[in-house]
Design an enzyme around this catalytic site. Structure first.
Site, PDB file in Angstrom:
ATOM      1  N   ASN A   9      -4.496  -6.621  -7.702  1.00 56.31           N
ATOM      2  CA  ASN A   9      -5.510  -6.618  -6.643  1.00 56.31           C
ATOM      3  C   ASN A   9      -6.345  -5.355  -6.826  1.00 56.31           C
ATOM      4  O   ASN A   9      -5.891  -4.260  -6.522  1.00 56.31           O
ATOM      5  CB  ASN A   9      -4.806  -6.625  -5.274  1.00 56.31           C
ATOM      6  CG  ASN A   9      -5.784  -6.470  -4.121  1.00 56.31           C
ATOM      7  OD1 ASN A   9      -7.007  -6.511  -4.311  1.00 56.31           O
ATOM      8  ND2 ASN A   9      -5.264  -6.291  -2.923  1.00 56.31           N
ATOM      9  N   TRP A  10      -7.553  -5.546  -7.354  1.00 54.31           N
ATOM     10  CA  TRP A  10      -8.382  -4.376  -7.678  1.00 54.31           C
ATOM     11  C   TRP A  10      -8.997  -3.747  -6.419  1.00 54.31           C
ATOM     12  O   TRP A  10      -9.580  -2.681  -6.489  1.00 54.31           O
ATOM     13  CB  TRP A  10      -9.500  -4.778  -8.651  1.00 54.31           C
ATOM     14  CG  TRP A  10      -9.010  -5.180 -10.006  1.00 54.31           C
ATOM     15  CD1 TRP A  10      -7.712  -5.424 -10.389  1.00 54.31           C
ATOM     16  CD2 TRP A  10      -9.813  -5.396 -11.179  1.00 54.31           C
ATOM     17  NE1 TRP A  10      -7.665  -5.782 -11.722  1.00 54.31           N
ATOM     18  CE2 TRP A  10      -8.943  -5.774 -12.222  1.00 54.31           C
ATOM     19  CE3 TRP A  10     -11.180  -5.323 -11.452  1.00 54.31           C
ATOM     20  CZ2 TRP A  10      -9.399  -6.055 -13.514  1.00 54.31           C
ATOM     21  CZ3 TRP A  10     -11.640  -5.600 -12.733  1.00 54.31           C
ATOM     22  CH2 TRP A  10     -10.761  -5.966 -13.758  1.00 54.31           C
ATOM     23  N   LYS A  11      -8.899  -4.446  -5.309  1.00 52.49           N
ATOM     24  CA  LYS A  11      -9.484  -3.977  -4.040  1.00 52.49           C
ATOM     25  C   LYS A  11     -10.975  -3.649  -4.250  1.00 52.49           C
ATOM     26  O   LYS A  11     -11.613  -4.257  -5.080  1.00 52.49           O
ATOM     27  CB  LYS A  11      -8.668  -2.806  -3.485  1.00 52.49           C
ATOM     28  CG  LYS A  11      -7.170  -3.155  -3.381  1.00 52.49           C
ATOM     29  CD  LYS A  11      -6.381  -2.196  -2.551  1.00 52.49           C
ATOM     30  CE  LYS A  11      -4.921  -2.651  -2.507  1.00 52.49           C
ATOM     31  NZ  LYS A  11      -4.078  -1.821  -1.661  1.00 52.49           N
ATOM     32  N   HIS A  94      -4.307 -10.137   3.441  1.00 46.81           N
ATOM     33  CA  HIS A  94      -3.885  -8.789   3.038  1.00 46.81           C
ATOM     34  C   HIS A  94      -3.877  -7.874   4.267  1.00 46.81           C
ATOM     35  O   HIS A  94      -4.733  -8.013   5.143  1.00 46.81           O
ATOM     36  CB  HIS A  94      -4.822  -8.244   1.961  1.00 46.81           C
ATOM     37  CG  HIS A  94      -4.274  -7.018   1.308  1.00 46.81           C
ATOM     38  ND1 HIS A  94      -4.357  -5.771   1.888  1.00 46.81           N
ATOM     39  CD2 HIS A  94      -3.594  -6.852   0.143  1.00 46.81           C
ATOM     40  CE1 HIS A  94      -3.752  -4.893   1.101  1.00 46.81           C
ATOM     41  NE2 HIS A  94      -3.289  -5.523   0.034  1.00 46.81           N
ATOM     42  N   GLU A  96      -4.866  -4.991   4.681  1.00 46.32           N
ATOM     43  CA  GLU A  96      -6.138  -4.279   4.892  1.00 46.32           C
ATOM     44  C   GLU A  96      -7.137  -5.177   5.611  1.00 46.32           C
ATOM     45  O   GLU A  96      -7.949  -4.711   6.404  1.00 46.32           O
ATOM     46  CB  GLU A  96      -6.678  -3.779   3.538  1.00 46.32           C
ATOM     47  CG  GLU A  96      -5.858  -2.592   3.033  1.00 46.32           C
ATOM     48  CD  GLU A  96      -5.782  -2.452   1.521  1.00 46.32           C
ATOM     49  OE1 GLU A  96      -6.586  -3.072   0.803  1.00 46.32           O
ATOM     50  OE2 GLU A  96      -4.882  -1.710   1.050  1.00 46.32           O
ATOM     51  N   GLU A 162       4.435  -7.429   1.391  1.00 47.06           N
ATOM     52  CA  GLU A 162       3.868  -6.098   1.200  1.00 47.06           C
ATOM     53  C   GLU A 162       4.082  -5.268   2.472  1.00 47.06           C
ATOM     54  O   GLU A 162       3.265  -5.348   3.403  1.00 47.06           O
ATOM     55  CB  GLU A 162       2.365  -6.192   0.925  1.00 47.06           C
ATOM     56  CG  GLU A 162       2.005  -6.920  -0.345  1.00 47.06           C
ATOM     57  CD  GLU A 162       0.664  -6.445  -0.922  1.00 47.06           C
ATOM     58  OE1 GLU A 162       0.651  -6.107  -2.112  1.00 47.06           O
ATOM     59  OE2 GLU A 162      -0.334  -6.388  -0.188  1.00 47.06           O
ATOM     60  N   GLY A 168      -0.233   1.834  -1.180  1.00 47.32           N
ATOM     61  CA  GLY A 168      -1.080   2.983  -1.505  1.00 47.32           C
ATOM     62  C   GLY A 168      -0.482   4.320  -1.122  1.00 47.32           C
ATOM     63  O   GLY A 168      -1.176   5.336  -1.102  1.00 47.32           O
ATOM     64  N   SER A 208       2.950   0.057  -3.883  1.00 45.31           N
ATOM     65  CA  SER A 208       3.262   1.173  -4.784  1.00 45.31           C
ATOM     66  C   SER A 208       4.083   0.749  -6.010  1.00 45.31           C
ATOM     67  O   SER A 208       4.951   1.497  -6.467  1.00 45.31           O
ATOM     68  CB  SER A 208       3.956   2.311  -4.031  1.00 45.31           C
ATOM     69  OG  SER A 208       3.083   2.848  -3.040  1.00 45.31           O
ATOM     70  N   GLY A 229      -1.597  -2.963  -6.708  1.00 41.26           N
ATOM     71  CA  GLY A 229      -2.894  -2.418  -6.319  1.00 41.26           C
ATOM     72  C   GLY A 229      -3.352  -1.366  -7.314  1.00 41.26           C
ATOM     73  O   GLY A 229      -3.821  -1.676  -8.415  1.00 41.26           O
ATOM     74  N   GLY A 230      -3.182  -0.114  -6.954  1.00 42.49           N
ATOM     75  CA  GLY A 230      -3.679   1.023  -7.751  1.00 42.49           C
ATOM     76  C   GLY A 230      -3.364   0.943  -9.241  1.00 42.49           C
ATOM     77  O   GLY A 230      -4.237   1.223 -10.082  1.00 42.49           O
TER      78      GLY A 230
HETATM   79  P1  13P Z   1      -0.721  -0.347  -4.149  1.00 47.83           P
HETATM   80  O1  13P Z   1      -0.046  -0.936  -5.370  1.00 47.83           O
HETATM   81  O2  13P Z   1      -1.899   0.513  -4.502  1.00 47.83           O
HETATM   82  O3  13P Z   1       0.272   0.309  -3.256  1.00 47.83           O
HETATM   83  O4  13P Z   1      -1.343  -1.572  -3.340  1.00 47.83           O
HETATM   84  C1  13P Z   1      -0.556  -2.662  -3.075  1.00 47.83           C
HETATM   85  C2  13P Z   1      -1.408  -3.743  -2.536  1.00 47.83           C
HETATM   86  O5  13P Z   1      -1.920  -3.649  -1.435  1.00 47.83           O
HETATM   87  C3  13P Z   1      -1.642  -4.925  -3.388  1.00 47.83           C
HETATM   88  O6  13P Z   1      -2.253  -5.935  -2.677  1.00 47.83           O
END
Ligand code: 13P
Length: 252
Positions: A9-11, A94, A96, A162, A168, A208, A229-230
């Site tokens: 997930n590149w956000k 998600h 977020e 999640e 994050g 994470s 994510g990251g």
């Molecule tokens: P991180 O891997 O950056 O913690 O993000 C997880 C995430 O929200 C994937 O959708």
């Protein structure tokens, strides 16, 4: 046997040029890895050019969100009909989106149903906040997020557990803890849709995930992959995550 799945997930990261460069960097390494479904979810505006770039590749594409209506006067929104031409997956619910954009269970349920109707596989995200976790309410919260009536678990839907406190933060859940919670989620699906369906639903862990901890998660029997994510916008690290998932759990 459930085919493991690793999704990135590149956000809200990468301009179009950066997204193209990242895909060019990832593709050769990812294409060599077998037995794991590999999905990248770049921002909307990069989906069409990346689809072209991925011709002949085993990497699949996903969107990070969508609206639930097919078309119409919804300025700025993207519909499942539009996405169905471009990608196979869509992340829905998600944390977020739930938090910053006030998406409710009702909205998320509509999105899941709309995605399935248009042949997109939703990656439905669920997870508790730190306060809920500390109050011992994790299972209650997850049950509520899942109990949106009418979700068809047999239609290719993927679940992603999640925990909000792990996203994050660099503070991943322990693999044992994640496995137990995912076992609870599978049990819940089993009660709603029957044992056979529950055994077929892929449930990912997210929060994470890195190249250093993916092996612990993937080694757990209930965890079918990761939503990253990251670490998914670092080509070498993402390739390493997918490679480790394949080494441990690939389906031949
Ligand atoms: P991180 O891997 O950056 O913690 O993000 C997880 C995430 O929200 C994937 O959708």
């Amino acid at each position: 046997m459930r085919m493991p799945l690793v999704a990135g997930n590149w956000k809200m990261n990468t301009t179009l040029n950066e997204a193209i460069a990242l895909v060019k960097k990832m593709r050769p390494g990812l294409d060599q890895i077998e037995g794991v479904e590999k999905v990248i979810c770049p921002p909307f505006i990069s989906l069409a050019p990346i689809k072209e770039l991925l011709k002949g590749s085993s990497i699949k594409l996903g969107a990070q969100n969508m609206y639930f209506e097919e078309k119409g006067a919804y300025t700025g929104e993207i519909s499942p009909l539009m996405l169905a031409e471009l990608c196979q997956f869509v992340i829905v619910g998600h944390s977020e989106r739930r938090h910053y954009f006030k998406e409710t269970g009702e909205i998320i349920e509509k999105k899941v149903k709309a995605a399935l109707k248009f042949g997109l596989k939703p990656i439905l995200c669920i997870g508790e906040t730190l306060e809920e976790n500390e109050a011992g309410k994790t299972e209650e919260v997850l049950a509520k997020q899942l109990s949106s009536a009418g979700i068809n678990y047999a239609g290719g839907l993927v679940l992603a557990y999640e925990p909000v406190w792990a996203i994050g933060t660099g503070r991943a859940a322990s693999s044992r803890q994640a496995n137990e919670t995912i076992a609870f989620i599978r049990q819940f699906v089993s009660k709603q849709s029957g044992k056979e369906t529950a055994q077929g639903v892929r449930i990912l862990y997210g929060g994470s995930v890195t190249a250093d901890n993916i092996a612990e998660f993937i080694n757990q029997p209930e965890i079918d992959g990761a939503l990253v994510g990251g670490a998914s916008i670092k080509a070498d690290e993402f390739i390493s995550i997918v490679k480790q998932a394949s080494d441990i759990k690939r389906v031949r």
